[in-house]
Design an enzyme around this catalytic site. Sequence first.
Site, mmCIF file in Angstrom:
data_model
loop_
_atom_site.group_PDB
_atom_site.id
_atom_site.type_symbol
_atom_site.label_atom_id
_atom_site.label_comp_id
_atom_site.label_asym_id
_atom_site.label_seq_id
_atom_site.Cartn_x
_atom_site.Cartn_y
_atom_site.Cartn_z
ATOM 1 N N GLN A 61 107.135 65.473 45.742
ATOM 2 C CA GLN A 61 106.811 64.944 44.424
ATOM 3 C C GLN A 61 108.049 64.248 43.877
ATOM 4 O OE1 GLN A 61 106.701 67.405 40.784
ATOM 5 N NE2 GLN A 61 104.529 66.878 40.662
ATOM 6 N N TYR A 73 106.593 63.136 31.401
ATOM 7 C CA TYR A 73 107.769 62.663 32.097
ATOM 8 C C TYR A 73 107.850 61.142 31.864
ATOM 9 C CZ TYR A 73 108.664 67.089 34.575
ATOM 10 O OH TYR A 73 108.973 68.389 34.889
ATOM 11 N N ALA A 99 98.276 76.452 42.675
ATOM 12 C CA ALA A 99 99.691 76.734 42.446
ATOM 13 C C ALA A 99 99.923 78.213 42.192
ATOM 14 C CB ALA A 99 100.209 75.893 41.287
ATOM 15 N N ARG A 100 99.526 78.691 40.989
ATOM 16 C CA ARG A 100 99.859 80.070 40.610
ATOM 17 C C ARG A 100 99.273 81.104 41.570
ATOM 18 N NH1 ARG A 100 97.860 79.667 34.503
ATOM 19 N NH2 ARG A 100 96.461 78.206 35.546
#
Length: 389
Positions: A98, A168, A343-344
């Site tokens: 990424q 971002y 993810a988690r």
Amino acid sequence: MNDVFAPAQLGPVRLRNRVIKAATFEGRTPDALVTDDLIDFHRAVAAGGVGMTTLAYCAVAPEGRTQREQLWMRPEALPGLRLLTEAVHAEGAAISAQIGHAGPVANEKSTRLRALAPSQMFSPLSMRPVRSAGIGDIRGIIAAHAQAARIAVEAGFDAVELHFGHNYFVSSFLSRRLNRRRDEYGGSLANRARLSREIAEAVRVAVGDSIAVLAKLSMNDGVPGGFWLDEAIQVAKWLDVDGHLDALELTAGSSLLNPMYLFKGDAPIAEFAAAMPQPVRFGIRLGGRAFLKTYPYHDLYLLEQARQIRSAVTMPLVLLGGITDRASMDTAMAEGFEFVAMARALLREPDLINRLKDEPTTPSLCIHCNKCMPTIFTRTRCVLEGSTT
């Protein structure tokens, strides 16, 4: 309906299945370089069965880091990056990097470099003013994305994921609230989306068809006056027509102004405060609930919005958000999404994919407490790892 565990094509890359380990900042690069600990982290999820794991977050420039310890793409990082990709490939998985620029999310108190935003603003993260990026800064950041992608190719990555989310740098340009420019990068949606399209083009030109190119796009940032779904649909259409991307991963929330909008579930205010130095610790304890809002968790919590993107574009899409079991994966496939991202749940159980493949009714042990989130400042992990309840 696609079989989530069958091999799948992502641009020029063949994945062994349609499950992607989503980018989660690992907190395992104390010198902004790959470590054995970082390699072990990704080796575990690769051995655990994912089709592709994602290295997060690789800044394209030193000031584009959110904090000083974060890895940034440069020749010095190449030897470690090669060891990382080789370790993941040895387990039969692909690996993506990424890449992006943190923009106003960068904590310049930590990086010791000036943060950049589309317009001048005050950062609630560094508690300092952030200056507006000039045209030269923008051109330099576009070129830095292309160079970072070339480094990813040289290091053996199978894909790069462009970070167009969470306010971002690129995402902040998409936001009407954060972008008050009056030049070709501000005002209309077409102007605010110009940066994302130029970066996607520059990266594709840099890598050709040697690796896959994805982008992580916010569907909305959860901020009043910010970027919302109606605009995200149009931006997704433009990116689709441009043809520089192999897939979009759909996300939400703002790391700058509303981080819990993405994660859903409990807001670990006490744990965040404990991870911070004073006086930030005191501020979080006093007013943390205004910044770390609580949003109820439910499976597939981004699906309703993601359907709107799915109906508007033809390119492959990656569904993220509340995917922890086989039923959710099958629903995503039935809804027309080509890939799912987790993810988690994989922080708690790196081998969850193998177990789901062997026994589809296997439940995830993730309880969505989000206490993993503050660990990014030390060493990202599930605080319940090893527990069976």
